[in-house]
Write a protein that holds these residues in place. Sequence first.
Motif, PDB file in Angstrom:
ATOM      1  N   LEU A  79       0.949  -0.957  -0.085  1.00 53.42           N
ATOM      2  CA  LEU A  79      -0.006   0.139  -0.072  1.00 53.42           C
ATOM      3  C   LEU A  79       0.863   1.294  -0.054  1.00 53.42           C
ATOM      4  O   LEU A  79       0.606   2.257  -0.600  1.00 53.42           O
ATOM      5  CB  LEU A  79      -0.905   0.154   1.139  1.00 53.42           C
ATOM      6  CG  LEU A  79      -2.439  -0.607   1.232  1.00 53.42           C
ATOM      7  CD1 LEU A  79      -3.122  -0.738   2.387  1.00 53.42           C
ATOM      8  CD2 LEU A  79      -3.057  -0.091  -0.208  1.00 53.42           C
ATOM      9  N   ILE A  80       1.792   1.231   0.739  1.00 54.14           N
ATOM     10  CA  ILE A  80       2.713   2.342   0.760  1.00 54.14           C
ATOM     11  C   ILE A  80       3.399   2.727  -0.809  1.00 54.14           C
ATOM     12  O   ILE A  80       3.532   3.655  -1.229  1.00 54.14           O
ATOM     13  CB  ILE A  80       4.127   2.195   1.718  1.00 54.14           C
ATOM     14  CG1 ILE A  80       3.497   2.346   2.954  1.00 54.14           C
ATOM     15  CG2 ILE A  80       5.139   3.256   1.550  1.00 54.14           C
ATOM     16  CD1 ILE A  80       4.527   2.093   4.183  1.00 54.14           C
ATOM     17  N   PHE A  81       3.682   1.493  -1.406  1.00 52.06           N
ATOM     18  CA  PHE A  81       4.280   1.539  -2.815  1.00 52.06           C
ATOM     19  C   PHE A  81       3.213   2.153  -3.573  1.00 52.06           C
ATOM     20  O   PHE A  81       3.283   2.942  -4.347  1.00 52.06           O
ATOM     21  CB  PHE A  81       4.665   0.184  -3.136  1.00 52.06           C
ATOM     22  CG  PHE A  81       5.082   0.112  -4.704  1.00 52.06           C
ATOM     23  CD1 PHE A  81       6.168   0.723  -5.049  1.00 52.06           C
ATOM     24  CD2 PHE A  81       4.093  -0.487  -5.298  1.00 52.06           C
ATOM     25  CE1 PHE A  81       6.388   0.439  -6.426  1.00 52.06           C
ATOM     26  CE2 PHE A  81       4.316  -0.711  -6.717  1.00 52.06           C
ATOM     27  CZ  PHE A  81       5.437  -0.107  -7.340  1.00 52.06           C
ATOM     28  N   VAL A  82       2.091   1.553  -3.475  1.00 51.34           N
ATOM     29  CA  VAL A  82       0.833   2.109  -4.521  1.00 51.34           C
ATOM     30  C   VAL A  82       0.630   3.472  -4.323  1.00 51.34           C
ATOM     31  O   VAL A  82       0.467   4.297  -5.168  1.00 51.34           O
ATOM     32  CB  VAL A  82      -0.147   0.990  -4.404  1.00 51.34           C
ATOM     33  CG1 VAL A  82      -1.232   1.650  -5.131  1.00 51.34           C
ATOM     34  CG2 VAL A  82      -0.037  -0.330  -4.820  1.00 51.34           C
ATOM     35  N   ASN A  83       0.299   3.747  -3.156  1.00 52.68           N
ATOM     36  CA  ASN A  83       0.241   5.232  -2.686  1.00 52.68           C
ATOM     37  C   ASN A  83       1.380   6.271  -3.078  1.00 52.68           C
ATOM     38  O   ASN A  83       1.149   7.483  -3.739  1.00 52.68           O
ATOM     39  CB  ASN A  83      -0.222   5.445  -1.153  1.00 52.68           C
ATOM     40  CG  ASN A  83      -1.472   5.159  -0.826  1.00 52.68           C
ATOM     41  OD1 ASN A  83      -2.640   5.905  -1.235  1.00 52.68           O
ATOM     42  ND2 ASN A  83      -2.002   4.338  -0.245  1.00 52.68           N
TER      43      ASN A  83
END
Length: 157
Positions: A79-83
Amino acid sequence: MELVIYLIFTWFIATYFFFQKKRLLFIENLMLFLFFLFINKCILTMISMNLSLITYSKEPHLFICFWLQRNIIFPLILLIFVNGVFTRSLGIKVIAGVFTVIFTLLTEAMAIHFSIIEYHMWSFFISFVMASCYLVLALGISAFYRRLLAREGMVSS
């Protein structure tokens, strides 16, 4: 000691995600977290229980560490990567993807070092390929889900 390290590690990742500037809506983050959690649990269950390529420790405190990594740390990293890379250039996505894969492999190396998991007919190269596939899948699913929300009129595309 391992459990304390994993709890602190989980706390740092969750705090970073909480304070990160999010490009996705709350509902998108929630659905993507649940999707990443489901996929990660299915794949790790298949790899560990069905294929016996990876075994995890049965000691309670080490199993909690495995559980934290599987159910909280890895989905939050995705999620950190996608955001962080959503709607950015391809170069930024590649650089962030490389750092995310390295970070994921370091967490796996930490699990091996603490004897939380053990490889049987498995290698870091296979883990690298799996982590890369997770990142591509994460970007694809987030873009697909954004299109679905735009079609329903919940977000502007």
